[in-house]
Design an enzyme around this catalytic site. Structure first.
Site, mmCIF file in Angstrom:
data_model
loop_
_atom_site.group_PDB
_atom_site.id
_atom_site.type_symbol
_atom_site.label_atom_id
_atom_site.label_comp_id
_atom_site.label_asym_id
_atom_site.label_seq_id
_atom_site.Cartn_x
_atom_site.Cartn_y
_atom_site.Cartn_z
ATOM 1 C CE1 TYR A 184 -4.024 1.683 -0.239
ATOM 2 C CE2 TYR A 184 -3.538 2.649 1.905
ATOM 3 C CZ TYR A 184 -4.318 2.591 0.756
ATOM 4 O OH TYR A 184 -5.381 3.438 0.604
ATOM 5 C CE LYS A 192 -20.692 -20.817 -14.720
ATOM 6 N NZ LYS A 192 -21.912 -20.599 -15.466
ATOM 7 C CD GLU A 220 -24.076 -18.533 -14.735
ATOM 8 O OE1 GLU A 220 -24.458 -19.709 -14.595
ATOM 9 O OE2 GLU A 220 -23.177 -18.200 -15.523
ATOM 10 C CB ALA A 242 -38.130 -21.236 -27.884
ATOM 11 C CG ASN A 285 -23.257 -25.211 -19.256
ATOM 12 O OD1 ASN A 285 -23.666 -26.096 -20.001
ATOM 13 N ND2 ASN A 285 -23.794 -24.007 -19.230
#
Length: 758
Positions: free
Chosen positions: A40, A95, A137, A196, A319
């Site tokens: 820092y 995720k 997402e 769809a 996925n």
């Protein structure tokens, strides 16, 4: 597992010991004032000024290049629908966890409190400078299409809506291979897409890019076939509207070559499946209930090539095969976007990987002897370690070839090595181990089941389908504890001291006495010992009444080992049993031997320990590269303890020349390839990644592994007993629930191996 129990488990998992599933961990030293002054003020000003002069240096001096934002507004979460941004946070954290464990990508999850498209886009654009990539997402359609389109146009970092493209990429790879296996022409196959939404539209578009003809695609939504004459179609649905005179899914599926289900469960009947063309391809991807159950489909048609979204059937379209590796490749070349070329590169890389010989480690993980390309294997398995070295390079190369890569890769071999190193975390081994155990569950005795933690471990083994517990101990205590933790299962509960076990106890005593009568054991002694749970449990395994055994929770290690050696006995050729611990380090699993049995082994015994360790490593799918440790390097000390290690190495080289082992070596040289090559270029370990350490005595091994556990928070599986005839494993006194579950999984896998090698 009951629904209520699942709920309790899930809530506890997310709440304890720390709320949530991810955290930020410093990557730089921070122990001293000097460290903090660099981290820092005032030191941090220097990189700030460098980035001000050249904005691209943000990738050099910050974590941006390996940081992805997982962003949602919670409008289309899993199967939960529009639950809001706060309620979506556990999913986004999950995720993030998957990004990290599969591709070593860091994630900040960001939940945005707006459904307004413009406001959402503006929010993402404003925070984009923080990140190297954006993973959108769980955003509902049609807004998801517009959000992704605009962000891809307006940002110069990779953006992907995984709900659209993840399923599309994985299913396209599976479809490509399925069509090849079915012996069909991709330009002629007739496809029905049921659903769809965002995923269905993206799948259909990617199939067209693979070569499917638009006129051969029929899309259905909840109202039936999407036709040109339907009014007020969205632009996305209109893209796949048909002029064919069909109105229902039942009509559409007649004569079709391919059915892609991205809708709801149980909408395809056996009669509908029978109406499809020869060698039909059915991807029933609704989860957890597919459009047609796998068992029904394969029973109805022997020629069907079937995929689902479930892990308990072949060909899981998951996925996780895509998004971590696609972003990995995109980040590594600093791609400005994820384009069609990169997505297709991932498709072809996945499809091609399924055609290659499957590594033994993958066969072991899934409990198979020879997984190979065919109807039941059209897509790689999620735990295939080759994914990290195959998919990102393909994506990165496509980014370079299509002109969207800012930092091209020049040394592909070095890049692949770097990718392999990224997945060093040992937790992957535990996932693979449990998957293998589940593939062929065995019975396992928990000899101290009247202790709460042991019973909790047995519950996990039972509920997760890892094995079938047999519970030993006081029946009333066990039943009361089972009620307390909602462990509702019909299992064997045995109290070796009880009256009802008299016949079996006497039978076991007679068998034990006959074996040990020339060692000073009387029949009365044997009958007395059989009232002890460890003796009784060992005899159950010996007599084939159980496949495996875990014990040791409530007693010191030596007192538990003794009856196991007496009753179970050593394998042929084994002079002394030993123990190894698998340390789950950030550089991968490393086996430590001997951590529990032999206080000061001779050179010959050390050689035996090394040989048994190599066999144990192979059982887990690892090719052993062993270092024999000492305070000395290759004869630098003439002390007896160092010479003992050197002699053990010589014995191994003579008896088992096929084993890669060397020493004596200090630990830093063993684990630092650069140091080893510079100082000892003759070593057999040069060019190898050491994954097994053989310690010179129990003292050093036990201290070493326990220091690693406490100081580095390194996970450990073990001690794993080596050299007994049966799958018997002893946990440490007071082991945690997780440690007991780990050892139980090892015992079950060990039992599987014993059956296989009979």
């Amino acid at each position: 597992m009951s629904a209520n129990r699942k709920k309790v488990e899930a809530l506890l998992y997310h709440a304890k010991p720390t709320p949530g599933k991810i955290q930020v961990i410093p990557t730089k030293k921070h122990a001293t004032q000097r460290d903090l002054a660099l981290a820092y003020s005032p030191g941090v000003a220097e990189p700030c000024l460098e980035i001000e002069k050249d904005i691209n240096k943000v990738y050099k001096y910050t974590a941006k290049g390996n940081l992805v934002a997982v962003i949602s507004n919670g409008t289309a979460v899993l199967g939960l629908g529009d639950i809001g941004p706060e309620a979506s946070k556990p999913v986004m954290e999950g995720k993030g966890l998957l990004f990290k464990i599969f591709a070593d990508i860091d994630v900040f999850d960001i939940e945005v409190g707006t459904k307004d498209v413009d406001a959402f886009i503006e929010t993402v654009k404003n925070i984009a400078p923080t990140f190297g990539g954006i993973n959108l997402e769980d955003i509902k359609a049609p807004e998801a299409f517009e959000i992704e389109r605009r962000l891809k146009e307006e940002l110069d970092i990779p953006v992907m809506h995984d709900d659209q493209h993840g399923t599309a990429i994985i299913s396209a790879a599976a479809l490509k291979n399925a069509i090849e296996i079915a012996g069909k022409d991709i330009t002629k196959v007739k496809i029905v897409v049921n659903g769809a939404g965002a995923a269905a539209i993206s799948c259909a578009r990617l199939y067209l890019a693979l070569g499917v003809k638009r006129e051969h695609v029929v899309m259905c939504d909840s109202k039936g076939v999407i036709r040109k004459d339907i009014e007020n179609l969205s632009a996305q649905k209109a893209e796949f509207a048909t002029t064919k005179n069909i109105h229902t899914l039942e009509e559409a599926i007649q004569g079709a070559d391919v059915f892609i289900g991205l809708s709801v469960g149980n909408v395809v009947t056996p009669q509908m499946l029978l109406s499809m063309a020869e060698n039909p391809i059915v991807f029933a991807l609704a989860n957890p209930t597919p459009e047609i159950a796998y068992e029904i489909a394969v029973k109805t048609r022997k020629d069907v090539i079937m995929a689902t979204g479930r892990s308990d059937h072949p060909n899981q379209v998951n996925n996780v095969l895509g998004f971590p590796f696609i972003f990995r490749g995109a980040l590594d070349v600093r791609a400005t976007k994820i384009n069609e070329e990169m997505k297709l590169a991932a498709v072809h890389a996945l499809a091609n990987l399924a055609k290659e010989s499957v590594p033994e480690q993958v066969n072991i993980t899934y409990g198979k002897t020879n997984i190979q390309f065919g109807k039941d294997y059209i897509i790689p398995k999620p735990f295939d370690h080759r994914l990290i070295t195959e998919i990102p390079p393909a994506v990165a190369k496509a980014a370079m070839d299509s002109g969207v890569a800012k930092e091209p890769i020049t040394n592909w071999e070095a890049y692949k090595e770097m990718l392999a190193e990224r997945l060093g975390t040992g937790s992957k081994l535990m996932r693979m181990l449990m998957t293998k155990a589940k593939s062929n569950p065995k019975t396992i005795i928990f000899a101290e089941a009247d202790h709460l933690d042991v019973l909790k471990a047995a519950q996990i083994i039972h509920d997760d389908g890892i094995g079938t517990p047999i519970l030993l101990g006081d029946k009333e205590i066990i039943k009361e504890l089972m009620r307390e933790i909602n462990f509702d299962a019909d299992l064997q509960i045995i109290d070796p001291k009880s009256e009802e076990e008299t016949v079996r106890r006497n039978r076991f005593a007679k068998a034990y006495w006959e074996k040990r009568q020339r060692n000073g054991i009387t029949l009365l002694d044997a009958q007395k010992w059989m009232r002890e749970r460890n003796y009784f449990a060992a005899m159950m395994v010996n007599e084939g009444e159980a496949d495996s055994l875990v014990t040791g929770y409530s007693r010191s290690y030596p007192t538990v080992v003794k009856p196991m050696i007496e009753l179970i006995g050593k394998q042929k050729g084994v002079k002394r049993i030993a123990a190894t611990n698998i340390m789950l380090t950030n550089r991968g699993p490393i086996f430590f031997s001997d951590t529990a049995i032999n206080v000061d082994p001779t050179a010959s015994e050390l050689a035996g320990i090394a040989y048994m360790t190599s066999l144990a490593m192979k059982m887990f799918g690892f090719e052993p590269n062993l270092a024999m440790l000492s305070f000395s390097n290759f004869g630098s000390s003439k002390m007896p303890s160092a010479q003992k290690v050197s002699e053990a190495v010589n014995l191994i080289h003579k008896r088992f020349p096929e084993i890669v082992i060397d020493g004596e070596l200090q630990a830093d040289f063993a684990l630092n390839p650069k140091m080893l090559k510079e100082k000892f270029p003759f070593s057999k370990l040069n060019g190898k990644k050491v994954n097994g350490l053989i310690f010179p005595n129990l003292e050093s091994a036990n201290i070493g592994y326990k220091l690693m556990k406490e100081f580095s928070s390194v996970g450990s599986i073990g001690p794993i007993i080596m050299g007994l005839k049966k799958p018997v494993h002893i946990i440490q006194l007071g082991a945690s629930v997780d440690e007991i579950v780990n050892i139980a999984s090892v015992a079950i896998v060990h039992a599987q191996e014993k059956v296989k090698n009979k």
